[in-house]
Design an enzyme around this catalytic site. Structure first.
Site, PDB file in Angstrom:
ATOM      1  N   ASP A  30     -14.313  65.916  19.736  1.00  0.00           N
ATOM      2  CA  ASP A  30     -13.642  65.225  18.637  1.00  0.00           C
ATOM      3  C   ASP A  30     -12.735  66.220  17.916  1.00  0.00           C
ATOM      4  OD1 ASP A  30     -13.256  64.056  15.871  1.00  0.00           O
ATOM      5  OD2 ASP A  30     -14.457  62.464  16.777  1.00  0.00           O
ATOM      6  N   ILE A  31     -11.534  65.792  17.539  1.00  0.00           N
ATOM      7  CA  ILE A  31     -10.605  66.704  16.859  1.00  0.00           C
ATOM      8  C   ILE A  31     -10.970  66.916  15.381  1.00  0.00           C
ATOM      9  CG2 ILE A  31      -8.675  66.310  18.444  1.00  0.00           C
ATOM     10  CD1 ILE A  31      -7.454  64.467  16.273  1.00  0.00           C
TER      11      ILE A  31
ATOM     12  N   ASN B  10     -19.559  52.459  16.949  1.00  0.00           N
ATOM     13  CA  ASN B  10     -19.184  51.496  15.915  1.00  0.00           C
ATOM     14  C   ASN B  10     -18.528  50.287  16.571  1.00  0.00           C
ATOM     15  OD1 ASN B  10     -19.954  53.250  13.760  1.00  0.00           O
ATOM     16  ND2 ASN B  10     -18.101  54.420  14.150  1.00  0.00           N
TER      17      ASN B  10
ATOM     18  N   GLU C  26     -12.608  52.718  14.406  1.00  0.00           N
ATOM     19  CA  GLU C  26     -11.232  53.143  14.188  1.00  0.00           C
ATOM     20  C   GLU C  26     -10.354  53.001  15.422  1.00  0.00           C
ATOM     21  OE1 GLU C  26     -11.392  57.106  12.611  1.00  0.00           O
ATOM     22  OE2 GLU C  26     -12.475  56.468  10.828  1.00  0.00           O
ATOM     23  N   VAL C  27     -10.939  53.118  16.605  1.00  0.00           N
ATOM     24  CA  VAL C  27     -10.169  53.029  17.847  1.00  0.00           C
ATOM     25  C   VAL C  27     -10.700  51.853  18.659  1.00  0.00           C
ATOM     26  CG1 VAL C  27      -9.479  54.236  19.961  1.00  0.00           C
ATOM     27  CG2 VAL C  27      -9.809  55.530  17.847  1.00  0.00           C
TER      28      VAL C  27
ATOM     29  N   HIS D 230     -16.475  53.539  22.712  1.00  0.00           N
ATOM     30  CA  HIS D 230     -16.803  54.954  22.836  1.00  0.00           C
ATOM     31  C   HIS D 230     -18.113  55.269  22.132  1.00  0.00           C
ATOM     32  CE1 HIS D 230     -14.445  54.530  19.111  1.00  0.00           C
ATOM     33  NE2 HIS D 230     -15.038  55.627  18.663  1.00  0.00           N
TER      34      HIS D 230
ATOM     35  N   HIS E  37     -20.197  58.455  20.179  1.00  0.00           N
ATOM     36  CA  HIS E  37     -20.140  59.770  19.556  1.00  0.00           C
ATOM     37  C   HIS E  37     -21.484  60.433  19.846  1.00  0.00           C
ATOM     38  CE1 HIS E  37     -16.722  58.925  16.698  1.00  0.00           C
ATOM     39  NE2 HIS E  37     -17.113  57.682  16.977  1.00  0.00           N
TER      40      HIS E  37
END
Length: 123
Positions: free
Chosen positions: A33-34, A91, A99-100, A104, A106
């Site tokens: 993650d950035i 999420n 958010e995306v 995905h 995490h």
């Protein structure tokens, strides 16, 4: 929710945006993650276009589903998180702050993470 092929993860999969890969399989890509929330914060995404957990679990093949979760497990083990603990978060939708619009996971660990949700939040 519908899949948006211009989302950042789709761009990463197409090679349009670079990432720091942690692990790649035939069906999954894992990258750091950035904006990490802990010493270890890796995102694991399927390589095909799924917008949510529901979409993924109803449309993906059994092989894709197994691969994604085994990739997450392997990452946690390789990072040494299995001894102290880690969290896997996904999420779904607006209320969960997705958010995306690309499904995905995490994988987060490397420090005490605290409670999932604060108990003082109202239901």
């Amino acid at each position: 929710m519908s899949y948006d092929p211009t989302n950042i993860f789709a761009k990463i999969l197409r090679g349009e945006i670079p990432c720091t890969k942690a692990l790649e399989t035939d069906h999954s890509l894992a990258f750091h993650d950035i904006n990490p929330l802990a010493p270890t914060h890796v995102l694991v995404i399927p390589k095909k276009a799924y917008c949510s957990f529901d979409d993924f679990t109803t449309q993906a093949s059994a092989e894709e589903i197994v691969d994604l979760f085994r990739t997450a497990s392997r990452l946690a083990q390789e990072a040494g998180l299995d001894a102290s603990g880690y969290r896997i978060i996904s999420n779904h939708g607006e209320d969960a702050n997705q958010e995306v619009p690309h499904f995905h996971l995490h994988v987060i660990g490397g420090r005490a993470l605290g409670p999932m949700l604060r108990r003082d939040q109202k239901t």
